[in-house]
Design a protein around this motif. Structure first.
Motif, short mmCIF file in Angstrom:
data_model
loop_
_atom_site.label_atom_id
_atom_site.label_comp_id
_atom_site.label_asym_id
_atom_site.label_seq_id
_atom_site.Cartn_x
_atom_site.Cartn_y
_atom_site.Cartn_z
N LYS A 76 0.83 -1.21 0.00
CA LYS A 76 0.00 0.00 0.00
C LYS A 76 0.86 1.25 0.00
N GLU A 77 1.95 1.22 0.78
CA GLU A 77 2.83 2.38 0.84
C GLU A 77 3.54 2.60 -0.50
N LYS A 78 3.92 1.50 -1.17
CA LYS A 78 4.57 1.63 -2.47
C LYS A 78 3.63 2.26 -3.50
N LYS A 79 2.37 1.83 -3.47
CA LYS A 79 1.40 2.42 -4.39
C LYS A 79 1.21 3.91 -4.10
N THR A 80 1.14 4.25 -2.81
CA THR A 80 0.99 5.66 -2.43
C THR A 80 2.21 6.46 -2.85
N LEU A 81 3.40 5.84 -2.69
CA LEU A 81 4.65 6.50 -3.08
C LEU A 81 4.67 6.80 -4.58
N ILE A 82 4.33 5.81 -5.38
CA ILE A 82 4.34 5.99 -6.84
C ILE A 82 3.30 7.01 -7.27
N LEU A 83 2.09 6.90 -6.68
CA LEU A 83 1.03 7.84 -7.01
C LEU A 83 1.42 9.27 -6.65
N GLY A 84 1.95 9.44 -5.44
CA GLY A 84 2.37 10.78 -5.00
C GLY A 84 3.47 11.35 -5.85
N GLY A 85 4.47 10.51 -6.19
CA GLY A 85 5.57 10.98 -7.02
C GLY A 85 5.10 11.38 -8.41
N CYS A 86 4.20 10.59 -8.99
CA CYS A 86 3.70 10.89 -10.34
C CYS A 86 2.85 12.17 -10.35
N VAL A 180 2.18 17.73 -2.01
CA VAL A 180 3.28 17.38 -1.11
C VAL A 180 2.78 17.32 0.32
N ASP A 181 1.93 18.26 0.71
CA ASP A 181 1.38 18.29 2.05
C ASP A 181 0.55 17.03 2.33
N HIS A 182 -0.09 16.50 1.29
CA HIS A 182 -0.94 15.32 1.46
C HIS A 182 -0.12 14.03 1.51
N PHE A 183 0.88 13.89 0.64
CA PHE A 183 1.59 12.61 0.51
C PHE A 183 2.84 12.51 1.39
N ALA A 184 3.49 13.63 1.72
CA ALA A 184 4.77 13.58 2.44
C ALA A 184 4.70 12.82 3.77
N PRO A 185 3.63 12.98 4.59
CA PRO A 185 3.60 12.24 5.86
C PRO A 185 3.40 10.74 5.68
N VAL A 190 12.38 11.31 0.31
CA VAL A 190 13.44 11.34 -0.71
C VAL A 190 13.04 10.49 -1.92
N LYS A 191 12.45 9.36 -1.68
CA LYS A 191 12.02 8.51 -2.78
C LYS A 191 10.93 9.20 -3.61
N MET A 192 10.00 9.86 -2.92
CA MET A 192 8.95 10.56 -3.65
C MET A 192 9.54 11.70 -4.47
N ALA A 193 10.53 12.41 -3.92
CA ALA A 193 11.18 13.48 -4.66
C ALA A 193 11.88 12.93 -5.90
N CYS A 194 12.53 11.77 -5.76
CA CYS A 194 13.22 11.15 -6.89
C CYS A 194 12.24 10.80 -8.01
N ILE A 195 11.13 10.19 -7.64
CA ILE A 195 10.11 9.85 -8.64
C ILE A 195 9.56 11.12 -9.28
N GLN A 196 9.35 12.14 -8.46
CA GLN A 196 8.83 13.41 -8.96
C GLN A 196 9.73 13.98 -10.06
N PHE A 197 11.04 13.95 -9.85
CA PHE A 197 11.97 14.51 -10.83
C PHE A 197 11.98 13.72 -12.13
N PHE A 198 11.99 12.40 -12.02
CA PHE A 198 12.03 11.59 -13.23
C PHE A 198 10.73 11.73 -14.03
N VAL A 199 9.60 11.83 -13.35
CA VAL A 199 8.33 12.06 -14.04
C VAL A 199 8.37 13.41 -14.75
N LEU A 240 14.28 19.11 0.06
CA LEU A 240 14.14 19.85 1.31
C LEU A 240 12.71 20.35 1.48
N GLN A 241 12.07 20.71 0.36
CA GLN A 241 10.68 21.16 0.44
C GLN A 241 9.79 20.05 0.97
N ILE A 242 9.96 18.84 0.42
CA ILE A 242 9.12 17.72 0.83
C ILE A 242 9.36 17.37 2.30
#
Length: 305
Positions: A76-86, A180-185, A190-199, A240-242
């Motif tokens: 579930k966390e992985k799905k949330t991570l990918i969704l948030g990053g995208c 970011v405010d919704h998904f960061a907690p 860092v992983k979400m930021a990484c996905i965000q940049f590649f997307v 740092l923002q996230i």
């Protein structure tokens, strides 16, 4: 305000500093490459910079997750991570492109003022999701808007094509801040930021090959501003923002990050030897006053404490 919130506020202040100086790098880089190319390369670099850190901390994170979470919770966390990053990457890409194109058709001062309207859009949007802001926050918003006006607007304010594009940019930056405010907690920042940049890099890369003609020679000619924008502004700044937004009211976070306008003026003063007028100095003072005012605790919070 507790120590955790103070630390995160300082992280966002550092973020604003990095982004403010990045205006210089962005301006110089656009002399060599187009908007899509610049955004694509800097975003990919920003994602690559985070990979070593993720690999170094992955084993410890996996051991911790194994002890405390079930397999279903991990999925579930992985799905949330990918969704948030995208989602964050898409919002970041759209906002950055509108800003980049808008600067081509309007002055930098007006672009900075209109972009910073996310400090108004964020609290208004927060009301739709049941978030409440104290009077000090709204007064801080008013002071920040006044400060940004004196800081950036040096001519009559009227909307042109570029102004509209930058205003749309402010809307999507507000969306990115709320996402970011919704998904960061809920996920690894860092992983979400990484996905965000590649997307963001992939989406802007599609536009780069369709509407531009990227050349390695041009990219190498702009290596200094691209590396600063990629490593510091993207890789470090947005991460740092996230991290910094965790536990902070998104309105307060947006006010702190809006200090990038003040930093950009100071960066122009130091790096480009631009003069700072009395009007711009007044804008800086009002902006700092807005940040301090927004950070003051409400009476209700004091009572609860």
């Amino acid at each position: 305000m507790n120590k955790y919130q103070i630390r995160n506020s300082l992280l966002l202040l550092l973020t604003a500093t990095i982004w403010g100086v990045a205006f210089v790098a962005q301006s110089v880089g656009m002399d060599y490459v187009g908007p899509f190319t610049f955004l694509c390369v800097r975003s990919v670099i920003g994602g690559l910079v985070l990979i070593p850190y993720i690999l170094l901390t992955q084993r410890a994170d996996q051991a911790k997750m194994t002890r405390n979470r079930t397999e279903e919770e991990e999925k579930k966390e992985k799905k949330t991570l990918i969704l948030g990053g995208c989602l964050c990457g898409t919002a970041l890409c759209v906002a950055s492109l509108f800003q980049q194109f808008g600067i081509l058709y309007t002055t930098v001062g007006k672009a900075g003022f209109i972009t910073a309207f996310y400090i108004i859009i964020v609290p208004v949007a927060g009301l739709l999701f049941g978030r409440r802001c104290g009077l000090n926050v709204w007064l801080g918003v008013a002071l920040a808007v006044a400060g940004l006006y004196f800081l950036c607007i040096t001519e009559t304010l009227y909307l042109k094509q570029g102004d509209v594009l930058v205003f749309i940019c402010a809307i999507f930056f507000s969306v990115q801040i709320m996402l970011v405010d919704h998904f960061a907690p809920k996920v690894d920042c860092v992983k979400m930021a990484c996905i965000q940049f590649f997307v963001c890099g992939i989406l802007s890369g599609v536009g780069m090959f369709i509407w531009e003609q990227p050349a390695v020679v041009d990219i190498l000619a702009a290596w200094q501003p691209i590396l600063y924008a990629g490593i510091l502004s993207s890789g470090v700044g947005y991460t740092l923002q996230i991290v910094g937004q965790k536990g902070l009211n998104p309105t307060v976070a947006s006010l702190i990050m809006s200090l990038e306008s003040v930093i950009s003026v100071l960066a122009g003063l130091i790096l480009l030897r631009q003069s700072l007028s009395g009007r711009e100095t007044l804008g800086c003072v009002l902006m700092f006053a807005a940040i301090v005012l927004a950070q003051l605790p409400r009476k209700q919070a004091k009572a609860e404490a």
